[in-house]
Design an enzyme around this catalytic site. Structure first.
Site, PDB file in Angstrom:
ATOM      1  N   LYS A  22       0.831  -1.205   0.000  1.00  0.00           N
ATOM      2  CA  LYS A  22       0.000   0.000   0.000  1.00  0.00           C
ATOM      3  C   LYS A  22       0.868   1.257   0.000  1.00  0.00           C
ATOM      4  CE  LYS A  22      -3.872  -2.422   2.076  1.00  0.00           C
ATOM      5  NZ  LYS A  22      -4.721  -2.706   3.225  1.00  0.00           N
ATOM      6  N   GLN A  46      -4.679  -1.566   9.347  1.00  0.00           N
ATOM      7  CA  GLN A  46      -4.652  -2.887   8.716  1.00  0.00           C
ATOM      8  C   GLN A  46      -5.310  -3.927   9.627  1.00  0.00           C
ATOM      9  OE1 GLN A  46      -3.417  -3.518   5.558  1.00  0.00           O
ATOM     10  NE2 GLN A  46      -4.179  -5.605   5.820  1.00  0.00           N
ATOM     11  N   ASP A  81     -10.774   3.121   3.519  1.00  0.00           N
ATOM     12  CA  ASP A  81     -11.217   1.727   3.369  1.00  0.00           C
ATOM     13  C   ASP A  81     -12.739   1.633   3.234  1.00  0.00           C
ATOM     14  OD1 ASP A  81      -9.051   0.022   3.211  1.00  0.00           O
ATOM     15  OD2 ASP A  81      -8.802  -0.160   5.392  1.00  0.00           O
TER      16      ASP A  81
END
Ligand code: NDP
Length: 282
Positions: A51, A95, A118
């Site tokens: 990422k 995460q 997200d």
């Protein structure tokens, strides 16, 4: 046809990189994405590195924040609140999975919805289902982009989604519904999964079990999107679909690796830029 997610993701990243260069000049600063990881789970470490690497490629700033496995929930919430306040941070993600002392929902709710790249914050989830402006989770967005690039027609088609998680199954079902597919959402209690899958024009599988979908479960010419990521005993990455058996029957199929995964990361960059533009222009 194999839907080459790696190549499509690269092309889109290239476009985003050019956009970011233009915006950085126009607005005097680059977008920023902070990525928080708790502990050192090897798979999670590899995802967060990818990422940050994609962010650097696109010209997006921000930090990788590594926290110890033993961190308390309150300490983690403190780090999130500090990132929420950073002016030059437009996107923030934690995460998953998290260690067991930490409640995932509390953490997701602590992220500023305006920075929730997200798309997991309840207000973004609700907005998606209400057709209000929302940050849409990256994997479902990536799947829609792959369907678009492979010119799969959606209107009136029967889409079967296997898996009903909040991060993949439910949002992709909603996005397909919005494109006027007739959607069946299957899960672990679904009776006769094979019969249901074999009626699908579009089959999206997000379960996490290798060879869940075999050749006889697939309709001739169907488009197959394999979201699953599994590691075999000899260390290879495989999806949920038995690729060798299904590819000859399918009209189009995504491989693992090189299908949905790279698109997910590119969509994260797209979401970061969208959050940046919203914050800059508000
Ligand atoms: P979850 O574990 O949250 O959900 C799995 C789903 O599969 C559940 O809805 C479960 O049903 C269903 N399921 C389990 N067994 C069966 C079965 N035998 N038949 C039908 N359905 C079944 O997983 P995620 O959605 O988070 O992830 C799914 C997979 O996708 C994983 O391999 C993950 O690594 C991968 N993934 C890949 C991404 C990418 O970028 N490529 C991004 C995110 C995930 P029930 O609800 O009844 O328990």
């Amino acid at each position: 046809m194999i839907i080459d997610g790696k190549q499509i993701a690269q092309q889109r990243k290239e476009e985003l990189r050019k956009q970011v260069a233009g915006y950085t000049k126009q607005y005097g600063r680059a977008p920023g994405l902070d990525v928080i990881i708790v502990g050192e789970n090897p798979a999670s470490m590899s995802y967060v590195r990818s990422k940050r690497k994609a962010a650097a490629y696109c010209g997006i700033g921000g930090e990788l924040i590594q926290l110890p496995e033993t961190i308390s929930q309150d300490e983690l919430l403190g780090v999130i609140r500090a990132c929420n306040k950073k002016e030059d941070v437009d996107g923030l993600l934690v995460q998953l999975p998290l260690p067991e002392q930490i409640d995932v929902q509390t953490v997701l709710e602590a992220i500023d919805p305006a920075k929730d790249v997200d798309g997991f914050h309840p207000s973004n989830v609700a907005a998606l289902w209400l057709n209000d402006p929302a940050v849409v989770p990256c994997t479902p967005l990536g799947i829609m982009a792959l369907l678009e690039e492979s010119q799969t027609s959606l209107e009136g088609k029967h889409a079967v989604v296997v898996g009903r998680s909040n991060i993949v199954g439910k949002p992709i079902a909603k996005l397909l519904l919005d494109k006027n597919c007739t959607v069946t959402l299957a899960h672990s209690r679904t009776a006769d999964l094979g019969a249901i899958c074999s009626k699908a024009d579009i089959l999206v599988v997000a379960v996490g079990k290798p060879k869940m979908i075999t050749g006889e479960m697939v309709k001739q010419g169907a488009t197959i999107i394999d979201v699953g990521i599994n590691r075999t005993k000899d260390g290879r990455l495989v999806g949920d679909v038995d690729f060798d058996a299904v590819a000859p029957v399918a009209g189009a199929i995504t491989p693992v690796p090189g299908g949905v995964g790279p698109m997910t990361i590119t969509m994260l960059m797209q979401n970061t830029i969208a959050c940046y533009l919203k914050r800059i222009n508000k």
